[in-house]
Design a protein around this motif. Sequence first.
Motif, PDB file in Angstrom:
ATOM      1  N   ALA A 117       0.886  -1.223   0.188  1.00  0.00           N
ATOM      2  CA  ALA A 117      -0.101  -0.140   0.133  1.00  0.00           C
ATOM      3  C   ALA A 117       0.858   1.270  -0.035  1.00  0.00           C
ATOM      4  O   ALA A 117       0.578   2.075  -0.692  1.00  0.00           O
ATOM      5  CB  ALA A 117      -0.936   0.040   1.417  1.00  0.00           C
ATOM      6  N   SER A 118       1.985   1.238   0.784  1.00  0.00           N
ATOM      7  CA  SER A 118       2.796   2.465   0.988  1.00  0.00           C
ATOM      8  C   SER A 118       3.745   2.779  -0.225  1.00  0.00           C
ATOM      9  O   SER A 118       3.551   3.700  -0.974  1.00  0.00           O
ATOM     10  CB  SER A 118       3.686   2.343   2.183  1.00  0.00           C
ATOM     11  OG  SER A 118       4.516   1.390   2.166  1.00  0.00           O
ATOM     12  N   ALA A 119       4.037   1.441  -0.917  1.00  0.00           N
ATOM     13  CA  ALA A 119       4.816   1.567  -2.288  1.00  0.00           C
ATOM     14  C   ALA A 119       4.018   1.963  -3.371  1.00  0.00           C
ATOM     15  O   ALA A 119       4.483   2.883  -4.265  1.00  0.00           O
ATOM     16  CB  ALA A 119       5.405   0.513  -2.206  1.00  0.00           C
ATOM     17  N   SER A 120       2.864   1.492  -3.313  1.00  0.00           N
ATOM     18  CA  SER A 120       1.736   1.735  -4.409  1.00  0.00           C
ATOM     19  C   SER A 120       1.491   3.333  -4.362  1.00  0.00           C
ATOM     20  O   SER A 120       1.583   3.982  -5.675  1.00  0.00           O
ATOM     21  CB  SER A 120       0.425   1.417  -4.261  1.00  0.00           C
ATOM     22  OG  SER A 120       0.646  -0.284  -4.659  1.00  0.00           O
ATOM     23  N   ALA A 121       1.425   3.998  -3.262  1.00  0.00           N
ATOM     24  CA  ALA A 121       1.279   5.464  -3.432  1.00  0.00           C
ATOM     25  C   ALA A 121       2.262   6.118  -3.931  1.00  0.00           C
ATOM     26  O   ALA A 121       2.384   6.924  -4.658  1.00  0.00           O
ATOM     27  CB  ALA A 121       0.824   6.029  -1.788  1.00  0.00           C
ATOM     28  N   ARG A 122       3.513   5.810  -3.545  1.00  0.00           N
ATOM     29  CA  ARG A 122       4.707   6.695  -3.878  1.00  0.00           C
ATOM     30  C   ARG A 122       5.032   6.026  -5.519  1.00  0.00           C
ATOM     31  O   ARG A 122       5.451   7.101  -6.204  1.00  0.00           O
ATOM     32  CB  ARG A 122       5.918   5.817  -3.268  1.00  0.00           C
ATOM     33  CG  ARG A 122       5.868   6.179  -1.853  1.00  0.00           C
ATOM     34  CD  ARG A 122       7.242   5.975  -1.278  1.00  0.00           C
ATOM     35  NE  ARG A 122       7.443   4.633  -0.640  1.00  0.00           N
ATOM     36  CZ  ARG A 122       7.120   4.133   0.394  1.00  0.00           C
ATOM     37  NH1 ARG A 122       6.708   4.768   1.372  1.00  0.00           N
ATOM     38  NH2 ARG A 122       7.208   2.744   0.722  1.00  0.00           N
ATOM     39  N   LEU A 123       4.755   4.806  -6.097  1.00  0.00           N
ATOM     40  CA  LEU A 123       4.837   4.665  -7.265  1.00  0.00           C
ATOM     41  C   LEU A 123       3.640   5.420  -8.082  1.00  0.00           C
ATOM     42  O   LEU A 123       4.330   5.834  -9.410  1.00  0.00           O
ATOM     43  CB  LEU A 123       4.567   2.991  -7.795  1.00  0.00           C
ATOM     44  CG  LEU A 123       4.886   2.582  -8.885  1.00  0.00           C
ATOM     45  CD1 LEU A 123       5.918   2.879  -9.589  1.00  0.00           C
ATOM     46  CD2 LEU A 123       4.505   1.128  -9.005  1.00  0.00           C
ATOM     47  N   GLN A 124       2.847   5.698  -7.874  1.00  0.00           N
ATOM     48  CA  GLN A 124       1.630   6.213  -8.690  1.00  0.00           C
ATOM     49  C   GLN A 124       2.285   7.789  -8.864  1.00  0.00           C
ATOM     50  O   GLN A 124       1.981   8.379  -9.873  1.00  0.00           O
ATOM     51  CB  GLN A 124       0.283   6.301  -7.565  1.00  0.00           C
ATOM     52  CG  GLN A 124      -0.306   5.048  -7.741  1.00  0.00           C
ATOM     53  CD  GLN A 124      -1.585   4.809  -6.854  1.00  0.00           C
ATOM     54  OE1 GLN A 124      -1.755   5.684  -5.875  1.00  0.00           O
ATOM     55  NE2 GLN A 124      -2.437   4.094  -7.400  1.00  0.00           N
ATOM     56  N   SER A 125       2.982   8.375  -7.911  1.00  0.00           N
ATOM     57  CA  SER A 125       3.522   9.855  -8.108  1.00  0.00           C
ATOM     58  C   SER A 125       4.485   9.865  -9.117  1.00  0.00           C
ATOM     59  O   SER A 125       4.548  10.590 -10.062  1.00  0.00           O
ATOM     60  CB  SER A 125       4.204  10.400  -6.657  1.00  0.00           C
ATOM     61  OG  SER A 125       3.309  10.513  -5.530  1.00  0.00           O
ATOM     62  N   LEU A 126       5.250   8.802  -9.251  1.00  0.00           N
ATOM     63  CA  LEU A 126       6.187   8.653 -10.259  1.00  0.00           C
ATOM     64  C   LEU A 126       5.435   8.155 -11.631  1.00  0.00           C
ATOM     65  O   LEU A 126       5.878   8.746 -12.675  1.00  0.00           O
ATOM     66  CB  LEU A 126       7.310   7.646 -10.015  1.00  0.00           C
ATOM     67  CG  LEU A 126       8.240   7.784  -8.763  1.00  0.00           C
ATOM     68  CD1 LEU A 126       8.790   6.620  -8.258  1.00  0.00           C
ATOM     69  CD2 LEU A 126       9.130   9.048  -9.286  1.00  0.00           C
ATOM     70  N   LEU A 127       4.668   7.391 -11.606  1.00  0.00           N
ATOM     71  CA  LEU A 127       3.910   7.145 -12.936  1.00  0.00           C
ATOM     72  C   LEU A 127       3.129   8.364 -13.437  1.00  0.00           C
ATOM     73  O   LEU A 127       3.231   8.473 -14.622  1.00  0.00           O
ATOM     74  CB  LEU A 127       2.930   6.183 -12.571  1.00  0.00           C
ATOM     75  CG  LEU A 127       3.516   4.735 -12.394  1.00  0.00           C
ATOM     76  CD1 LEU A 127       2.360   3.566 -11.824  1.00  0.00           C
ATOM     77  CD2 LEU A 127       4.572   4.067 -13.139  1.00  0.00           C
ATOM     78  N   ALA A 128       2.846   9.026 -12.536  1.00  0.00           N
ATOM     79  CA  ALA A 128       1.873  10.310 -13.034  1.00  0.00           C
ATOM     80  C   ALA A 128       2.736  11.384 -13.820  1.00  0.00           C
ATOM     81  O   ALA A 128       2.373  12.237 -14.554  1.00  0.00           O
ATOM     82  CB  ALA A 128       1.168  10.977 -11.952  1.00  0.00           C
ATOM     83  N   GLU A 129       4.143  11.342 -13.573  1.00  0.00           N
ATOM     84  CA  GLU A 129       4.918  12.170 -14.035  1.00  0.00           C
ATOM     85  C   GLU A 129       5.652  11.353 -15.317  1.00  0.00           C
ATOM     86  O   GLU A 129       6.503  11.816 -15.966  1.00  0.00           O
ATOM     87  CB  GLU A 129       6.009  12.476 -13.109  1.00  0.00           C
ATOM     88  CG  GLU A 129       6.865  13.710 -13.375  1.00  0.00           C
ATOM     89  CD  GLU A 129       7.877  14.150 -12.384  1.00  0.00           C
ATOM     90  OE1 GLU A 129       7.881  15.186 -12.043  1.00  0.00           O
ATOM     91  OE2 GLU A 129       8.864  13.373 -12.377  1.00  0.00           O
ATOM     92  N   GLY A 130       5.354  10.344 -16.069  1.00  0.00           N
ATOM     93  CA  GLY A 130       5.699   9.639 -17.153  1.00  0.00           C
ATOM     94  C   GLY A 130       6.618   8.570 -16.897  1.00  0.00           C
ATOM     95  O   GLY A 130       7.122   8.086 -17.994  1.00  0.00           O
ATOM     96  N   VAL A 131       6.775   8.175 -15.783  1.00  0.00           N
ATOM     97  CA  VAL A 131       7.623   7.090 -15.666  1.00  0.00           C
ATOM     98  C   VAL A 131       6.935   5.542 -15.993  1.00  0.00           C
ATOM     99  O   VAL A 131       6.063   5.393 -15.860  1.00  0.00           O
ATOM    100  CB  VAL A 131       8.282   6.863 -14.132  1.00  0.00           C
ATOM    101  CG1 VAL A 131       8.856   5.334 -13.979  1.00  0.00           C
ATOM    102  CG2 VAL A 131       9.292   7.608 -13.588  1.00  0.00           C
TER     103      VAL A 131
END
Length: 405
Positions: A117-131
Amino acid sequence: MPSFDTLPSADGLWTGLTGLDGQPCAIAVQGGQIAWTGAPDAVPAGHAALPQHAGQGALVTPGLVDCHTHLVYGGQRANEFAMRLAGASYEEVAQAGGGIVSSVRATREATEEELFASASARLQSLLAEGVCAIEIKSGYGLALEHERKQLRVARRLATAHGVTVRTTFLGAHALPPEYVGRSGDYIDLVCREMLPALHAEGLVDAVDVFCERIAFSLAETEQVFRAAQALGIPVKLHAEQLSDMGGAALAARYGALSCDHIEHLSQEGIDAMAAAGTVAVLLPGAYYTLRDTQLPPIAALRAAGVPMAVSTDHNPGTSPALSLLLMANMACTLFRLTVPEAIAGITTHAARALGLQATHGAIAAGMPANFVLWKLQDAAELAYWFGQRPVRCVVRQGRIAEGAA
């Protein structure tokens, strides 16, 4: 969170795009793959009838690649940030019971679901920026069951979010409390039990070591590299961050994918990396957070033709960064990379640092459709702005994953 498989397909002809060279371009996507890319007036007849996606002049780049992260962990270490502001060094924080070992305690206490759950939230921030591709290291478990837990979460993140994840086993990240004074015994455990077991479970894409005075010696690093080599697993290294240990030259002898941090990298290390084709991964977030003053040898790396990647190094202690574009800006402002070098550093060279150059980091026929449309007019804006997200649309693994066409 909607299932990735339910997101709209990116198949069709993407027109009205502006390439990094400032020229108009178009991209044809079929079956989730890039079927063709080129000038708008040269679209093959077979692609002209595809459904149209109008880019309206948007800048287009390959999907971004974050090639060095520690995304899965428990807790946070804001108190250490305050300690460093009060004058404590990285090594003093570690000696006081903080540093990596404090994250080990929190990670061991967390369940797999909590870590996911915590890593998903962090990953979503990166994905939203184009990763579109990311490396995730273990190294906060330092025991088989907890390293396994971290790597299982990394694999789950790939499936849940429709993103390419390369997992790196970093069991040799720090000495766990139960092995204080027995680093040789712990390295034996890493090599003889942990790595073979995790490899057999399909959880390891690469192996890393923290080679440093406060971590593991050159001899211990080579022991891990030999174990990885015996299993056919590529290696990489946390090298020359705090001192010149000669780790980069050692890693290059083992054909390392990358050497990362490298603030204290010597000319000998640079020459070895150039000969081996090893990528230099620059981590300006850690340099900034630690208020370092020893710059990586950018001019010498450039002169030797060593490819330079740029990454967030997201971790709870020394680089709590969740913006790869900010890292590109820092690489330019702090390390004096040029804009083209910074962009290559978060695309082409970052993909190479993960061994993904055949599938990521470029827009080319035959590659999976991973590209980003930006609400920008000039490529320099990618490294110029910070504090905003100029993403218009992210195509990831052949689907429109962020924004709209």
